[in-house]
Design an enzyme around this catalytic site. Structure first.
Site, mmCIF file in Angstrom:
data_model
loop_
_atom_site.group_PDB
_atom_site.id
_atom_site.type_symbol
_atom_site.label_atom_id
_atom_site.label_comp_id
_atom_site.label_asym_id
_atom_site.label_seq_id
_atom_site.Cartn_x
_atom_site.Cartn_y
_atom_site.Cartn_z
ATOM 1 N N LYS A 105 0.830 -1.166 0.093
ATOM 2 C CA LYS A 105 -0.168 -0.041 0.030
ATOM 3 C C LYS A 105 1.095 1.200 -0.158
ATOM 4 O O LYS A 105 2.127 1.231 0.494
ATOM 5 C CB LYS A 105 -0.688 -0.093 1.342
ATOM 6 C CG LYS A 105 -2.239 0.678 1.234
ATOM 7 C CD LYS A 105 -3.424 -0.062 0.422
ATOM 8 C CE LYS A 105 -4.541 0.504 0.344
ATOM 9 N NZ LYS A 105 -5.734 -0.586 0.196
ATOM 10 N N GLY A 217 -19.935 6.139 3.735
ATOM 11 C CA GLY A 217 -18.771 6.498 2.626
ATOM 12 C C GLY A 217 -19.462 6.452 1.301
ATOM 13 O O GLY A 217 -20.281 5.515 0.955
ATOM 14 N N ASN A 220 -16.159 5.725 -4.356
ATOM 15 C CA ASN A 220 -16.165 4.605 -5.480
ATOM 16 C C ASN A 220 -17.047 3.247 -4.646
ATOM 17 O O ASN A 220 -17.780 2.764 -5.406
ATOM 18 C CB ASN A 220 -14.824 4.181 -5.818
ATOM 19 C CG ASN A 220 -14.460 3.057 -6.842
ATOM 20 O OD1 ASN A 220 -15.709 2.457 -7.021
ATOM 21 N ND2 ASN A 220 -13.453 2.678 -7.186
ATOM 22 N N TYR A 223 -20.858 4.260 -3.174
ATOM 23 C CA TYR A 223 -21.686 4.532 -4.067
ATOM 24 C C TYR A 223 -22.193 3.493 -4.708
ATOM 25 O O TYR A 223 -23.391 3.298 -5.060
ATOM 26 C CB TYR A 223 -21.359 5.783 -4.884
ATOM 27 C CG TYR A 223 -22.123 5.846 -6.242
ATOM 28 C CD1 TYR A 223 -23.568 6.300 -6.214
ATOM 29 C CD2 TYR A 223 -21.723 5.630 -7.363
ATOM 30 C CE1 TYR A 223 -24.392 6.414 -7.083
ATOM 31 C CE2 TYR A 223 -22.386 5.696 -8.610
ATOM 32 C CZ TYR A 223 -23.811 6.236 -8.342
ATOM 33 O OH TYR A 223 -24.725 6.136 -9.439
HETATM 34 P P1 NAD Z 1 -13.351 7.256 -2.308
HETATM 35 O O1 NAD Z 1 -12.154 8.416 -2.213
HETATM 36 O O2 NAD Z 1 -13.782 6.796 -3.398
HETATM 37 O O3 NAD Z 1 -14.539 7.284 -1.327
HETATM 38 C C1 NAD Z 1 -14.417 7.653 -0.001
HETATM 39 C C2 NAD Z 1 -15.569 8.053 0.782
HETATM 40 O O4 NAD Z 1 -15.578 7.873 2.220
HETATM 41 C C3 NAD Z 1 -15.914 9.490 0.280
HETATM 42 O O5 NAD Z 1 -17.478 9.585 0.210
HETATM 43 C C4 NAD Z 1 -15.741 10.159 1.449
HETATM 44 O O6 NAD Z 1 -16.377 11.292 1.671
HETATM 45 C C5 NAD Z 1 -16.021 9.231 2.592
HETATM 46 N N1 NAD Z 1 -15.070 9.478 3.698
HETATM 47 C C6 NAD Z 1 -14.069 10.166 4.128
HETATM 48 N N2 NAD Z 1 -13.852 10.214 5.325
HETATM 49 C C7 NAD Z 1 -15.174 9.903 5.915
HETATM 50 C C8 NAD Z 1 -15.094 9.771 7.320
HETATM 51 N N3 NAD Z 1 -14.484 10.183 8.336
HETATM 52 N N4 NAD Z 1 -16.677 9.315 7.637
HETATM 53 C C9 NAD Z 1 -17.467 9.025 6.739
HETATM 54 N N5 NAD Z 1 -17.107 9.130 5.393
HETATM 55 C C10 NAD Z 1 -15.980 9.419 5.098
HETATM 56 O O7 NAD Z 1 -12.736 5.700 -1.682
HETATM 57 P P2 NAD Z 1 -12.929 4.245 -1.952
HETATM 58 O O8 NAD Z 1 -12.065 4.011 -3.291
HETATM 59 O O9 NAD Z 1 -14.271 4.044 -2.146
HETATM 60 O O10 NAD Z 1 -12.467 3.458 -0.753
HETATM 61 C C11 NAD Z 1 -13.462 3.340 0.475
HETATM 62 C C12 NAD Z 1 -12.844 2.140 1.299
HETATM 63 O O11 NAD Z 1 -12.837 1.173 0.425
HETATM 64 C C13 NAD Z 1 -11.251 2.286 1.731
HETATM 65 O O12 NAD Z 1 -11.400 1.682 3.019
HETATM 66 C C14 NAD Z 1 -10.605 1.434 0.752
HETATM 67 O O13 NAD Z 1 -9.321 0.971 1.227
HETATM 68 C C15 NAD Z 1 -11.533 0.568 0.419
HETATM 69 N N6 NAD Z 1 -11.267 -0.142 -0.680
HETATM 70 C C16 NAD Z 1 -11.098 0.354 -1.870
HETATM 71 C C17 NAD Z 1 -10.914 -0.251 -3.168
HETATM 72 C C18 NAD Z 1 -11.091 0.346 -4.439
HETATM 73 O O14 NAD Z 1 -10.859 -0.388 -5.613
HETATM 74 N N7 NAD Z 1 -11.321 1.546 -4.533
HETATM 75 C C19 NAD Z 1 -10.950 -1.717 -3.028
HETATM 76 C C20 NAD Z 1 -11.126 -2.314 -1.950
HETATM 77 C C21 NAD Z 1 -11.343 -1.740 -0.800
#
Ligand code: NAD
Length: 415
Positions: A105, A217, A220, A223
């Site tokens: 990471k 949250g 990505n 939603y």
């Molecule tokens: P992203 O940046 O697209 O979205 C993050 C969301 O979390 C946003 O809506 C933001 O406003 C919200 N957020 C941030 N701080 C917050 C808080 N304190 N309380 C509530 N909401 C908050 O990120 P993502 O890619 O959707 O990742 C979200 C989680 O999923 C992370 O833990 C990430 O490690 C995990 N994840 C992501 C992927 C991927 O492919 N993108 C894959 C596996 C796991």
């Protein structure tokens, strides 16, 4: 109570798995620490011509099962310990779904919301140039994470390719389709999550039609998870982002809320909804709770107030070990992050394979392969949890840590 960090959570989980597996003490010790940690100072020219200095890092946990793989996160509160925990979870995740990868990471402590696209591009390119020697399609392959996206990955690919002197699409995953990205990658983590929820609901005899879902949250993962669950007939009663959340008894339409967020910058103040805090969102009365933001959300302090039947971890590390135990005792079905959100890295692997073979698979093929892999892993974890009479997290950790430990034993230590 002392606030746990992602790293203390990850180390406690490893300790539990090591105990259950009766792991060799030396291998346990080796797995506690990353193989390599790169710390870099990312200095760029800001738009106002001042110099911006940002702390960046890439943590490469272990690569005994294949090249390092893991996302790049941009977040103002990012610490090296968080990144070390996230890298360790990637190692277990890749092993659980049987991908030929190790875990890594990386990230930069910065606030992307306060930076222009030009500044973010310079930041990304400078960061990649600083860790370039340790990246590559057979060394370490980055992907998107919190506050990074397809565009960020296009800059990663271009910088890597420019420094090599030729195009290397297989150096990064989560790219836009026109530069070698895979069909289905954007929704992959959420689709995998939805498939795990579907299987858990079957086991619990929970009808998904009109099942109430709350999602923390709205990026990505959050939603897209809300959209997929909505398309399966669930009622999305609450969603949130970093500014707060909204609740609506009758359910919201995720794409309408997304349009509102695009216009106003947040999900809050959406029509016919009551504004709630993120803490209230976690306590919403619902069938399925999807934490899809950051780590350390369901803790000993609020676990008693969780009212969901299924907790499906879209985020990495949202639940502390203390809360895990309490949820298990309450009979809540928790689908752990290292299984539940593995759809992202599974389709990243498909993207890498497509790039290496210069192929492009149709969406239906990608999604069918994803379903195959994640459902197989779901039932492997289920079977082990029944055998061990444990929660699914413990079983998933045993599967992942066990496979990595076995690879270390087989390879031996050199010299
Ligand atoms: P992203 O940046 O697209 O979205 C993050 C969301 O979390 C946003 O809506 C933001 O406003 C919200 N957020 C941030 N701080 C917050 C808080 N304190 N309380 C509530 N909401 C908050 O990120 P993502 O890619 O959707 O990742 C979200 C989680 O999923 C992370 O833990 C990430 O490690 C995990 N994840 C992501 C992927 C991927 O492919 N993108 C894959 C596996 C796991």
């Amino acid at each position: 109570m002392v606030q746990q960090t992602a790293l203390t959570i990850a180390l406690e989980q490893l300790r539990l798995a090591a105990e259950k597996l009766e792991l060799d003490a030396g291998i346990h010790e080796l797995l506690k620490k990353p193989k390599r940690t790169l710390i870099v100072s990312v200095t760029i020219k800001m738009d106002d011509c001042s110099i911006g200095v940002f702390n960046g890092c890439r943590v490469q946990h272990w690569d005994v099962r294949g090249p390092f793989k893991g996302g790049i996160r941009y977040h103002p509160d990012l610490t090296i310990d968080d990144v070390a925990a996230l890298a360790m979870w990637m190692t277990w995740k890749c092993a659980i779904v049987d991908l030929p990868y190790g875990g890594a990471k990386g990230g930069i402590a910065c606030d992307p919301k306060k930076m222009s696209q030009e500044e973010l591009e310079r930041l990304t390119r400078r960061y990649v140039s600083l860790i370039f020697d340790y990246l590559g399609p057979h060394r370490d392959i980055p992907a998107p994470d919190v506050y990074t996206n397809e565009q960020t990955m296009a800059w990663v690919m271009d910088t890597y390719s420019q420094l090599k002197g030729y195009s290397v699409p297989e150096s990064v995953t989560g790219k836009p389709i026109e530069v070698g990205g895979s069909e289905g990658r954007v929704c992959a983590a959420s689709l995998g999550l939805a498939l795990c929820i579907r299987e858990a609901a079957k086991l619990l005899k929970l009808n998904l039609k009109n099942a109430k879902v709350a999602v923390q949250g709205f990026g990505n993962v959050g939603y897209n998870a809300a959209s997929i669950m909505h398309s399966l007939g669930c009622k999305i009663v609450a969603v949130s982002d970093s500014s707060g959340g909204i609740y609506c008894e009758d359910g919201i339409n995720p794409s309408d809320v997304q349009a509102h967020k695009k216009k106003t910058g947040s999900v809050i103040n959406y029509k016919n909804c009551r504004n709630i805090t993120n803490e209230e969102l976690l306590q919403t009365e619902c069938d399925i709770l999807i934490p899809a933001a950051l780590q350390n959300q369901i803790t000993g302090d609020n676990v008693d107030k969780i009212r969901a039947k299924i907790v499906a971890e879209g985020a990495n590390g949202p639940t502390t070990p203390e809360a895990d135990k309490a949820l298990h005792e309450k009979g809540v079905c928790l689908i752990p992050d290292i299984l539940a959100n593995s759809g992202g890295v599974i389709v990243s692997y498909f993207e890498w394979v497509q790039n290496l073979t210069r192929e492009h698979w149709p969406l239906a093929e990608v999604n069918a392969k994803l379903e195959n892999k994640i459902v197989k892993a779901f039932y492997e974890v289920q079977k082990l949890s029944r055998k061990e009479e444990s929660d699914m997290r413990t079983a998933a950790l045993m599967l992942g840590v066990g496979r990595v430990a076995q690879a270390i034993k087989t390879l031996g230590l050199w010299p």
